[in-house]
Write an enzyme that holds these catalytic residues in place. Sequence first.
Site, short mmCIF file in Angstrom:
data_model
loop_
_atom_site.label_atom_id
_atom_site.label_comp_id
_atom_site.label_asym_id
_atom_site.label_seq_id
_atom_site.Cartn_x
_atom_site.Cartn_y
_atom_site.Cartn_z
N GLU A 1 55.91 -40.08 -57.52
CA GLU A 1 55.35 -41.39 -57.87
C GLU A 1 53.84 -41.30 -57.76
O GLU A 1 53.28 -41.37 -56.67
CB GLU A 1 55.92 -42.45 -56.93
CG GLU A 1 55.50 -43.87 -57.26
CD GLU A 1 55.93 -44.87 -56.21
OE1 GLU A 1 55.73 -46.07 -56.43
OE2 GLU A 1 56.45 -44.46 -55.15
N HIS B 1 60.13 -50.01 -59.41
CA HIS B 1 60.13 -51.31 -58.69
C HIS B 1 59.57 -52.46 -59.53
O HIS B 1 58.43 -52.89 -59.37
CB HIS B 1 59.47 -51.23 -57.31
CG HIS B 1 58.16 -50.49 -57.21
ND1 HIS B 1 57.07 -50.74 -58.03
CD2 HIS B 1 57.77 -49.51 -56.34
CE1 HIS B 1 56.07 -49.97 -57.66
NE2 HIS B 1 56.47 -49.21 -56.65
N ASP C 1 62.88 -47.87 -51.63
CA ASP C 1 61.44 -47.60 -51.48
C ASP C 1 61.11 -47.49 -50.00
O ASP C 1 60.04 -47.90 -49.55
CB ASP C 1 60.60 -48.68 -52.17
CG ASP C 1 59.15 -48.24 -52.41
OD1 ASP C 1 58.89 -47.02 -52.38
OD2 ASP C 1 58.28 -49.11 -52.59
#
Length: 409
Positions: free
Chosen positions: A143, A232, A294
């Site tokens: 990420e 997300h 997460d």
Amino acid sequence: MRGGQGAAEARVLQFTNCRILRGGKLLREDLWVRGGRILDPEKLFFEERRVADERRDCGGRILAPGFIDVQINGGFGVDFSQATEDVGSGVALVARRILSHGVTSFCPTLVTSPPEVYHKVVPQIPVKSGGPHGAGVLGLHLEGPFISREKRGAHPEAHLRSFEANAFQDLLATYGPLDNVRIVTLAPELGHSHEVIRELTTRGICVSLGHSVADLRAAEDAVWSGATFITHLFNAMLPFHHRDPGIVGLLTSDRLPAGRCIFYGMIADGTHTNPAALRIAHRAHPQGLVLVTDAIPALGLGNGRHTLGQQEVEVDGLTAYVAGTKTLSGSIAPMDVCVRHFLQATGCSVESALEAASLHPAQLLGLEKSKGTLDFGADADFVVLDDSLHVQATYISGELVWQAEAARQ
């Protein structure tokens, strides 16, 4: 043993008095397992003329496919973005501890880091089957660092990057070899991003859009280049606007390739996403919703200061912030908590909540024939739950790998 030679001689387990999640419904059927896979009992009866070697009474509980977490940054004091001398032992610790939360497979996630961290960490986290030692590793989720400065969230600004003219080579120079990588999150508005998306998808790597100020057109163009996931949803992207809904608009866009399902991660921890936003997303595009934790290294540790990659994080109650700010920095809710909160917040069916943590992430990664399902021939990775969706036991390849104390009595 997962099928293959010798499977026919392996012991047959029959799980009785249960409700199994299959085909989107909870069915009062027995679950049959042999050689690490789900078995078709009709073939056993009529072709092999065999019965079960062992029967296990499930007490009326739910049997669902094992949960799959495609975005987890660490937990229990382990930070996947820290270049320690023994990265593998940290991953193994997290893999073992998340079994109690019903997770049977996961994608260890690295946040934005300098190249030397990727070069040291990425080769040390190979794809690995799950078992008594812990949940299986499906590949890494990288990420960043190719994300928006404006929407960087908890990612350290000093290590963010944009693509140079020779974009894919620039990515390889940053990450190193991609053999262990399954997902890359990037911002599609960055120059040269579309050639990178195409190169990654041709290598079987899932591209996710996130930490981005992209408008809807840029997001749609990224999907045409091969992107299939949104990191997300609602967090670290432009807010929904009726004239340009941004990345959020992908959930209902009519400009996507025919037959393409866009998946999107949701952090249903009660902090990152308001229940009304959870309901909007689920009702707009239920089949694409993927629950993610997460989770950060502070998962399971309580209040205090912890790390997340190059940043310091402060945990206060149920919320984690970049130290000294009010910027959210990941979650401290495990997957089973997210499933229960999602069910309560959206009013969806139990089946939908469970599939959002199992079938949908498997479909995202193209693993739906073997993971996220209890269909015949699939891997026998499953979780035993009570009616309130608290985990009672976790199985990988048909083997009991975790059991609640109360379930042992």
